[in-house]
Design a protein around this motif. Structure first.
Motif, PDB file in Angstrom:
ATOM      1  N   SER A   1       0.829  -1.198   0.000  1.00 16.57           N
ATOM      2  CA  SER A   1       0.000   0.000   0.000  1.00 16.57           C
ATOM      3  C   SER A   1       0.867   1.253   0.000  1.00 16.57           C
ATOM      4  CB  SER A   1      -0.925   0.005   1.211  1.00 16.57           C
ATOM      5  OG  SER A   1      -0.177  -0.018   2.399  1.00 16.57           O
ATOM      6  N   SER A   2       0.250   2.329  -0.414  1.00 15.65           N
ATOM      7  CA  SER A   2       0.930   3.619  -0.485  1.00 15.65           C
ATOM      8  C   SER A   2       0.607   4.423   0.765  1.00 15.65           C
ATOM      9  CB  SER A   2       0.454   4.360  -1.723  1.00 15.65           C
ATOM     10  OG  SER A   2       0.796   5.715  -1.648  1.00 15.65           O
ATOM     11  N   PRO A   3       1.562   5.205   1.293  1.00 16.49           N
ATOM     12  CA  PRO A   3       1.281   6.015   2.477  1.00 16.49           C
ATOM     13  C   PRO A   3       0.479   7.269   2.192  1.00 16.49           C
ATOM     14  CG  PRO A   3       3.523   6.358   1.795  1.00 16.49           C
ATOM     15  CD  PRO A   3       2.958   5.284   0.907  1.00 16.49           C
ATOM     16  N   GLY A   4       0.414   7.685   0.920  1.00 18.91           N
ATOM     17  CA  GLY A   4      -0.219   8.958   0.592  1.00 18.91           C
ATOM     18  C   GLY A   4      -1.701   8.828   0.393  1.00 18.91           C
ATOM     19  N   PRO A   5      -2.348   9.855  -0.037  1.00 15.04           N
ATOM     20  CA  PRO A   5      -1.817  11.179  -0.346  1.00 15.04           C
ATOM     21  C   PRO A   5      -1.693  12.050   0.912  1.00 15.04           C
ATOM     22  CG  PRO A   5      -4.149  11.158  -0.795  1.00 15.04           C
ATOM     23  CD  PRO A   5      -3.774   9.758  -0.347  1.00 15.04           C
ATOM     24  N   CYS A   6      -0.974  13.145   0.762  1.00 13.43           N
ATOM     25  CA  CYS A   6      -0.864  14.117   1.841  1.00 13.43           C
ATOM     26  C   CYS A   6      -2.255  14.655   2.146  1.00 13.43           C
ATOM     27  CB  CYS A   6       0.062  15.259   1.420  1.00 13.43           C
ATOM     28  SG  CYS A   6       0.079  16.646   2.580  1.00 13.43           S
ATOM     29  N   GLY A   7      -2.590  14.716   3.426  1.00 10.29           N
ATOM     30  CA  GLY A   7      -3.909  15.187   3.822  1.00 10.29           C
ATOM     31  C   GLY A   7      -4.123  16.665   3.558  1.00 10.29           C
ATOM     32  N   THR A   8      -3.045  17.431   3.398  1.00 11.22           N
ATOM     33  CA  THR A   8      -3.181  18.869   3.180  1.00 11.22           C
ATOM     34  C   THR A   8      -3.197  19.237   1.698  1.00 11.22           C
ATOM     35  OG1 THR A   8      -2.055  19.315   5.258  1.00 11.22           O
ATOM     36  CG2 THR A   8      -2.166  21.133   3.693  1.00 11.22           C
ATOM     37  N   CYS A   9      -2.188  18.727   0.958  1.00 14.56           N
ATOM     38  CA  CYS A   9      -2.054  19.175  -0.436  1.00 14.56           C
ATOM     39  C   CYS A   9      -2.372  18.101  -1.471  1.00 14.56           C
ATOM     40  CB  CYS A   9      -0.645  19.710  -0.675  1.00 14.56           C
ATOM     41  SG  CYS A   9       0.625  18.426  -0.598  1.00 14.56           S
ATOM     42  N   GLY A  10      -2.522  16.835  -1.041  1.00 19.56           N
ATOM     43  CA  GLY A  10      -2.833  15.776  -1.994  1.00 19.56           C
ATOM     44  C   GLY A  10      -1.614  15.203  -2.694  1.00 19.56           C
ATOM     45  N   GLU A  11      -0.425  15.674  -2.362  1.00 21.05           N
ATOM     46  CA  GLU A  11       0.823  15.215  -2.975  1.00 21.05           C
ATOM     47  C   GLU A  11       0.983  13.705  -2.792  1.00 21.05           C
ATOM     48  OE1 GLU A  11       4.202  14.927  -4.942  1.00 21.05           O
ATOM     49  OE2 GLU A  11       3.366  16.932  -4.664  1.00 21.05           O
ATOM     50  N   MET A  12       1.417  13.002  -3.842  1.00 25.62           N
ATOM     51  CA  MET A  12       1.606  11.552  -3.760  1.00 25.62           C
ATOM     52  C   MET A  12       3.080  11.139  -3.798  1.00 25.62           C
ATOM     53  SD  MET A  12      -1.238   9.905  -3.412  1.00 25.62           S
ATOM     54  CE  MET A  12      -0.817   8.251  -3.900  1.00 25.62           C
ATOM     55  N   THR A  13       3.970  11.964  -4.336  1.00 24.62           N
ATOM     56  CA  THR A  13       5.355  11.522  -4.532  1.00 24.62           C
ATOM     57  C   THR A  13       6.276  11.850  -3.369  1.00 24.62           C
ATOM     58  OG1 THR A  13       5.886  13.552  -5.720  1.00 24.62           O
ATOM     59  CG2 THR A  13       5.183  11.672  -7.040  1.00 24.62           C
ATOM     60  N   GLN A  14       5.930  12.812  -2.538  1.00 24.17           N
ATOM     61  CA  GLN A  14       6.805  13.212  -1.437  1.00 24.17           C
ATOM     62  C   GLN A  14       6.309  12.676  -0.093  1.00 24.17           C
ATOM     63  OE1 GLN A  14       9.696  15.010  -1.679  1.00 24.17           O
ATOM     64  NE2 GLN A  14       9.494  14.892  -3.889  1.00 24.17           N
ATOM     65  N   ILE A  15       5.672  11.524  -0.104  1.00 25.53           N
ATOM     66  CA  ILE A  15       5.091  10.948   1.101  1.00 25.53           C
ATOM     67  C   ILE A  15       5.916   9.735   1.522  1.00 25.53           C
ATOM     68  CG2 ILE A  15       3.011   9.901   2.091  1.00 25.53           C
ATOM     69  CD1 ILE A  15       2.631  12.808   1.299  1.00 25.53           C
ATOM     70  N   ASN A  16       6.162   9.603   2.826  1.00 22.72           N
ATOM     71  CA  ASN A  16       6.915   8.469   3.361  1.00 22.72           C
ATOM     72  C   ASN A  16       6.180   7.862   4.543  1.00 22.72           C
ATOM     73  OD1 ASN A  16       9.359   8.714   1.736  1.00 22.72           O
ATOM     74  ND2 ASN A  16       9.687  10.611   2.864  1.00 22.72           N
ATOM     75  N   TRP A  17       6.461   6.599   4.801  1.00 22.03           N
ATOM     76  CA  TRP A  17       5.965   5.948   6.010  1.00 22.03           C
ATOM     77  C   TRP A  17       6.823   6.399   7.178  1.00 22.03           C
ATOM     78  CZ3 TRP A  17       1.502   3.585   6.155  1.00 22.03           C
ATOM     79  CH2 TRP A  17       0.992   2.981   5.020  1.00 22.03           C
TER      80      TRP A  17
END
Length: 91
Positions: A11-27
């Motif tokens: 599974s993916s950790p994203g998206p960012c809850g604020t901006c929706g970013e998917m590539t700069q997200i980490n566990w």
């Protein structure tokens, strides 16, 4: 250890809850140094500029109150020490 383990390979950790970013997200795994168990972790929500200003003012007021209390204690201690160490005037 916690029973609710997440399989990060599936599974993916994203998206960012604020901006929706998917590539700069980490566990993030927070682990106790002593017990090596996972610790629940929640990131604080961002504050509005007004909330930030209010927090800064409250922190400054608390620090000022702490300093004033320390000064009052030091002055009271000085007054007590000075009164007991003054040479008595005898005629």
């Amino acid at each position: 250890a916690m029973k609710n383990k997440v399989d990060v390979t599936k599974s993916s950790p994203g998206p960012c809850g604020t901006c929706g970013e998917m590539t700069q997200i980490n566990w993030v795994r927070v682990v106790s140094q002593t017990t090596k168990e996972e610790i629940p972790w929640i990131q604080e929500a961002s504050m509005t500029p007004g909330e930030k200003a209010k927090k800064v003012l409250a922190e400054k007021a608390a620090k000022r109150a702490e300093i004033e209390a320390n000064v009052a204690d030091a002055l009271a201690e000085r007054a007590t020490t000075t009164a007991t160490t003054q040479p008595s005037s005898s005629s």
